[in-house]
Design a protein around this motif. Structure first.
Motif, PDB file in Angstrom:
ATOM      1  N   ARG A  27      50.385 -84.967 -28.991  1.00  0.00           N
ATOM      2  CA  ARG A  27      50.065 -86.125 -28.160  1.00  0.00           C
ATOM      3  C   ARG A  27      49.507 -85.617 -26.839  1.00  0.00           C
ATOM      4  NH1 ARG A  27      54.082 -91.099 -27.174  1.00  0.00           N
ATOM      5  NH2 ARG A  27      52.704 -92.346 -25.915  1.00  0.00           N
ATOM      6  N   ILE A  28      48.445 -86.249 -26.367  1.00  0.00           N
ATOM      7  CA  ILE A  28      47.825 -85.852 -25.109  1.00  0.00           C
ATOM      8  C   ILE A  28      47.928 -87.020 -24.134  1.00  0.00           C
ATOM      9  CG2 ILE A  28      45.681 -85.155 -23.989  1.00  0.00           C
ATOM     10  CD1 ILE A  28      44.915 -83.846 -26.688  1.00  0.00           C
ATOM     11  N   VAL A 131      31.713 -92.617 -23.825  1.00  0.00           N
ATOM     12  CA  VAL A 131      30.698 -91.565 -23.771  1.00  0.00           C
ATOM     13  C   VAL A 131      31.145 -90.292 -24.494  1.00  0.00           C
ATOM     14  CG1 VAL A 131      29.313 -90.113 -22.243  1.00  0.00           C
ATOM     15  CG2 VAL A 131      29.762 -92.496 -21.631  1.00  0.00           C
ATOM     16  N   TRP A 132      32.291 -89.761 -24.170  1.00  0.00           N
ATOM     17  CA  TRP A 132      32.672 -88.447 -24.696  1.00  0.00           C
ATOM     18  C   TRP A 132      33.513 -88.517 -25.963  1.00  0.00           C
ATOM     19  CZ3 TRP A 132      31.902 -89.275 -19.544  1.00  0.00           C
ATOM     20  CH2 TRP A 132      30.956 -88.448 -18.943  1.00  0.00           C
ATOM     21  N   LEU A 133      34.249 -89.596 -26.167  1.00  0.00           N
ATOM     22  CA  LEU A 133      35.139 -89.645 -27.320  1.00  0.00           C
ATOM     23  C   LEU A 133      34.605 -90.491 -28.470  1.00  0.00           C
ATOM     24  CD1 LEU A 133      38.573 -89.974 -25.498  1.00  0.00           C
ATOM     25  CD2 LEU A 133      37.416 -87.907 -26.263  1.00  0.00           C
ATOM     26  N   PHE A 138      37.758 -85.656 -34.416  1.00  0.00           N
ATOM     27  CA  PHE A 138      38.319 -84.416 -33.887  1.00  0.00           C
ATOM     28  C   PHE A 138      39.026 -83.667 -34.998  1.00  0.00           C
ATOM     29  CE2 PHE A 138      37.029 -85.245 -29.727  1.00  0.00           C
ATOM     30  CZ  PHE A 138      37.115 -86.622 -29.554  1.00  0.00           C
ATOM     31  N   THR A 139      38.675 -82.401 -35.138  1.00  0.00           N
ATOM     32  CA  THR A 139      39.215 -81.595 -36.222  1.00  0.00           C
ATOM     33  C   THR A 139      40.604 -81.065 -35.925  1.00  0.00           C
ATOM     34  OG1 THR A 139      38.046 -79.686 -35.317  1.00  0.00           O
ATOM     35  CG2 THR A 139      36.946 -80.933 -37.060  1.00  0.00           C
ATOM     36  N   PHE A 145      41.559 -82.081 -26.970  1.00  0.00           N
ATOM     37  CA  PHE A 145      41.954 -81.701 -25.614  1.00  0.00           C
ATOM     38  C   PHE A 145      40.766 -81.139 -24.830  1.00  0.00           C
ATOM     39  CE2 PHE A 145      44.229 -79.036 -22.478  1.00  0.00           C
ATOM     40  CZ  PHE A 145      45.104 -79.990 -21.979  1.00  0.00           C
ATOM     41  N   GLN A 146      39.979 -80.266 -25.450  1.00  0.00           N
ATOM     42  CA  GLN A 146      38.822 -79.678 -24.770  1.00  0.00           C
ATOM     43  C   GLN A 146      37.745 -80.720 -24.486  1.00  0.00           C
ATOM     44  OE1 GLN A 146      38.683 -76.757 -23.396  1.00  0.00           O
ATOM     45  NE2 GLN A 146      40.741 -76.343 -24.148  1.00  0.00           N
TER      46      GLN A 146
END
Length: 183
Positions: A27-28, A131-133, A138-139, A145-146
């Motif tokens: 979890r982030i 925009v970014w997600l 995500f693998t 996270f990056q």
């Protein structure tokens, strides 16, 4: 995290399908401060936190994490802070209230309940997702996270994006004072 989709395509007559792996124990969490000062560049100060799913580990930020973020922001900004934040239960914790009461450089205003349209940081989260997600599967948790860190770092250096989040709330970064004239 289910990937947000902003656009996709498929052959005519075929339903587009986006495949991704199942749930992860990781979890982030992210805490951020959008900082505005008249006459200066806007700043974004953030702290990501990663929980790897251990049984007794904390799954989100505690009031002490927010305290540490505020202390770091105070040192980085070099002046008093007027903090406007929502009614998250951690923001209202007894330890946090005692911390706030003991700091003369910190003034806190609580937003009304259920008012994300008044919180500039909600604009940051929206921008990050759109925009970014978006359109990304995500693998690994590290990949997510990056990508989050890259998106926040990009927003951090583009102050017009941070300013736009404040403009979207219809709030102002300039203090308003009422003057009474003597007659």
């Amino acid at each position: 995290m289910t990937p947000p989709t902003s656009r996709t395509w498929a052959r005519r007559g075929r339903t587009p399908v986006i495949r991704f792996r199942g749930r992860s124990l990781c979890r982030i969490s992210i805490a951020a401060l959008a900082c505005y000062k008249p006459g200066e560049r806007s700043k974004l100060i953030y702290r990501p936190r990663r929980d790897d799913g251990w049984r007794n580990a904390r799954k989100s930020f505690a009031w002490t994490d927010y305290r540490d973020l505020l202390i770091a922001a105070h040192q980085q900004l070099g002046g008093p802070i007027v903090l406007v934040w929502d009614n998250l239960d951690v923001h209202l914790a007894a330890g946090m209230r005692q911390f706030i009461a003991g700091r003369d450089w910190l003034t806190v205003y609580q937003l009304p309940s259920y008012a994300p349209d008044l919180n500039p940081v909600e604009g940051i989260w929206s921008l990050l997702r759109r925009v970014w997600l978006s359109n990304t599967t995500f693998t690994t948790p590290d990949h997510l996270f990056q990508t989050i860190r890259h998106g926040l770092r990009t927003i951090q250096y583009r102050t017009h994006l941070i300013d736009g989040c404040l403009t979207g709330t219809a709030l102002s970064s300039t203090p308003t004072t009422t003057r009474v004239q003597a007659q």
